[in-house]
Design a protein around this motif. Structure first.
Motif, mmCIF file in Angstrom:
data_model
loop_
_atom_site.group_PDB
_atom_site.id
_atom_site.type_symbol
_atom_site.label_atom_id
_atom_site.label_comp_id
_atom_site.label_asym_id
_atom_site.label_seq_id
_atom_site.Cartn_x
_atom_site.Cartn_y
_atom_site.Cartn_z
ATOM 1 N N GLY A 42 -14.572 -8.619 5.910
ATOM 2 C CA GLY A 42 -13.062 -8.738 6.303
ATOM 3 C C GLY A 42 -12.393 -7.842 4.976
ATOM 4 N N MET A 43 -12.738 -7.715 3.899
ATOM 5 C CA MET A 43 -11.903 -6.947 3.087
ATOM 6 C C MET A 43 -12.078 -5.315 3.393
ATOM 7 S SD MET A 43 -9.900 -9.024 1.550
ATOM 8 C CE MET A 43 -9.223 -7.781 0.376
ATOM 9 N N ILE A 44 -13.481 -5.174 3.533
ATOM 10 C CA ILE A 44 -13.763 -3.767 4.083
ATOM 11 C C ILE A 44 -12.774 -3.280 5.258
ATOM 12 C CG2 ILE A 44 -15.677 -2.198 5.396
ATOM 13 C CD1 ILE A 44 -17.598 -3.876 3.412
ATOM 14 N N LYS A 45 -12.915 -4.085 6.252
ATOM 15 C CA LYS A 45 -11.925 -3.934 7.375
ATOM 16 C C LYS A 45 -10.416 -3.710 7.017
ATOM 17 C CE LYS A 45 -14.540 -6.267 10.901
ATOM 18 N NZ LYS A 45 -14.518 -7.401 11.665
ATOM 19 N N ALA A 46 -10.174 -4.520 6.016
ATOM 20 C CA ALA A 46 -8.690 -4.207 5.526
ATOM 21 C C ALA A 46 -8.395 -3.050 4.819
ATOM 22 C CB ALA A 46 -8.021 -5.387 4.660
ATOM 23 N N PHE A 47 -9.592 -2.456 4.197
ATOM 24 C CA PHE A 47 -9.320 -1.171 3.401
ATOM 25 C C PHE A 47 -9.316 0.002 4.459
ATOM 26 C CE2 PHE A 47 -10.239 -3.858 -0.548
ATOM 27 C CZ PHE A 47 -8.756 -3.444 -1.202
ATOM 28 N N GLN A 48 -10.271 -0.336 5.392
ATOM 29 C CA GLN A 48 -10.475 0.798 6.365
ATOM 30 C C GLN A 48 -8.911 1.151 7.237
ATOM 31 O OE1 GLN A 48 -13.678 -0.439 8.892
ATOM 32 N NE2 GLN A 48 -15.036 0.690 7.942
ATOM 33 N N VAL A 49 -8.093 0.120 7.442
ATOM 34 C CA VAL A 49 -7.064 -0.059 8.063
ATOM 35 C C VAL A 49 -6.180 0.896 7.050
ATOM 36 C CG1 VAL A 49 -5.024 -1.241 8.703
ATOM 37 C CG2 VAL A 49 -7.153 -2.009 9.463
ATOM 38 N N ILE A 50 -6.113 0.573 5.809
ATOM 39 C CA ILE A 50 -5.398 1.352 4.590
ATOM 40 C C ILE A 50 -5.732 2.719 4.812
ATOM 41 C CG2 ILE A 50 -4.944 1.727 2.211
ATOM 42 C CD1 ILE A 50 -5.209 -1.431 1.881
ATOM 43 N N GLU A 51 -6.953 3.156 4.869
ATOM 44 C CA GLU A 51 -7.551 4.173 4.709
ATOM 45 C C GLU A 51 -7.182 5.058 5.915
ATOM 46 O OE1 GLU A 51 -11.802 6.804 4.225
ATOM 47 O OE2 GLU A 51 -11.682 4.999 5.252
ATOM 48 N N ASN A 52 -7.172 4.618 7.158
ATOM 49 C CA ASN A 52 -6.810 5.321 8.437
ATOM 50 C C ASN A 52 -5.205 5.419 8.648
ATOM 51 O OD1 ASN A 52 -9.637 5.185 9.335
ATOM 52 N ND2 ASN A 52 -9.365 3.328 10.340
ATOM 53 N N ALA A 53 -4.653 4.584 7.936
ATOM 54 C CA ALA A 53 -2.909 4.753 7.882
ATOM 55 C C ALA A 53 -2.517 5.758 6.959
ATOM 56 C CB ALA A 53 -2.402 3.447 7.838
ATOM 57 N N GLY A 54 -3.525 5.796 6.045
ATOM 58 C CA GLY A 54 -3.062 7.095 5.217
ATOM 59 C C GLY A 54 -2.135 6.566 4.065
ATOM 60 N N GLY A 55 -2.400 5.080 3.623
ATOM 61 C CA GLY A 55 -1.474 4.565 2.711
ATOM 62 C C GLY A 55 -0.141 3.794 3.294
ATOM 63 N N ALA A 56 0.137 4.366 4.150
ATOM 64 C CA ALA A 56 1.345 3.808 4.851
ATOM 65 C C ALA A 56 0.990 2.593 5.714
ATOM 66 C CB ALA A 56 2.683 4.743 5.465
ATOM 67 N N VAL A 57 0.835 1.476 5.287
ATOM 68 C CA VAL A 57 0.143 0.530 6.218
ATOM 69 C C VAL A 57 1.124 -0.685 6.452
ATOM 70 C CG1 VAL A 57 -1.662 -1.215 6.163
ATOM 71 C CG2 VAL A 57 -1.987 1.058 4.819
ATOM 72 N N ASP A 58 0.977 -1.259 7.607
ATOM 73 C CA ASP A 58 1.875 -1.962 8.119
ATOM 74 C C ASP A 58 1.074 -3.543 7.670
ATOM 75 O OD1 ASP A 58 3.591 -3.982 9.608
ATOM 76 O OD2 ASP A 58 2.489 -3.632 11.511
ATOM 77 N N ALA A 59 1.727 -4.524 7.156
ATOM 78 C CA ALA A 59 1.259 -5.798 6.851
ATOM 79 C C ALA A 59 0.364 -6.408 7.936
ATOM 80 C CB ALA A 59 2.200 -6.684 6.355
ATOM 81 N N MET A 60 0.997 -6.299 9.166
ATOM 82 C CA MET A 60 0.182 -6.797 10.249
ATOM 83 C C MET A 60 -0.991 -6.093 10.669
ATOM 84 S SD MET A 60 1.842 -9.356 11.793
ATOM 85 C CE MET A 60 1.078 -9.379 13.401
#
Length: 192
Positions: A112-130
């Motif tokens: 689950g944390m890997i998925k969360a960090f993949q979202v951060i990486e894919n968003a380039g740092g500007a991540v939506d909390a959702m």
């Protein structure tokens, strides 16, 4: 159920752990609970059919044919283990399930944390909390479910082990009746 979908494949595995563990415990524990108990103050002939009576009859038959205390003692140990085996069957499996369930929960936390960090990486740092919520939700859910499976399994395993120990004690007590009588008979024959 939403938590089955949100938790990912680890939750399905933990659900299978729970069903398998509870099924094994329920089958063996209920079988043990409904095994007829004997009143050791009554003669063996009045005992209900069951493991203790089978054990005593087998030992009495062996003592009539051989009569040696050491052979009879070994036979008692053998028959006690034979009677215990069906009730102990599956105990190691449940122990493994209970011990590995929290580890699977931890594995789900990591995925689950890997998925969360993949979202951060894919968003380039500007991540939506959702966007992060899905991975964090999976991480926390699998940890909770892993513990929710392990804790009841460990508690039920403890009750099951205690019941088997009490049953073992009853079998030993039944065997001791025959062994004690055989000792007295051998002492009487030796004295004569």
């Amino acid at each position: 159920m939403i938590w089955l979908d949100k938790g990912g494949p680890v939750v399905w595995i933990l659900l299978a752990y729970s069903i398998l563990g509870i099924s094994i415990i329920a089958g063996r524990y209920l079988h043990l609970l409904f095994t007829h108990r004997v009143n050791f103050n009554h003669p063996v002939e009045q005992w209900p059919e069951g493991p203790e009576k089978r054990l005593v009859i087998q030992l009495l038959n062996k003592s009539n044919t051989q009569g040696l205390h050491t052979d009879l003692h070994e036979a008692a140990i053998h028959h006690i283990h034979k009677e215990l085996k069906p009730f102990e069957s599956g105990m190691k499996t449940v122990s493994i399930l209970a011990q590995t369930a929290p580890l699977l929960g931890l594995l789900g936390t990591i995925t689950g944390m890997i998925k969360a960090f993949q979202v951060i990486e894919n968003a380039g740092g500007a991540v939506d909390a959702m966007a992060l919520a899905g991975g964090i939700w999976e991480a926390m859910l699998t940890t909770g479910i892993g513990l929710s499976v392990a804790i009841p399994l460990l508690i039920l395993l403890h009750f099951w082990e205690s019941a088997v120990t009490r049953f073992h004690w009853r079998l030993q007590r039944a065997a001791a009746l025959v062994l004690h009588d055989t000792d007295q008979q051998q002492a009487t024959m030796t004295a004569a």
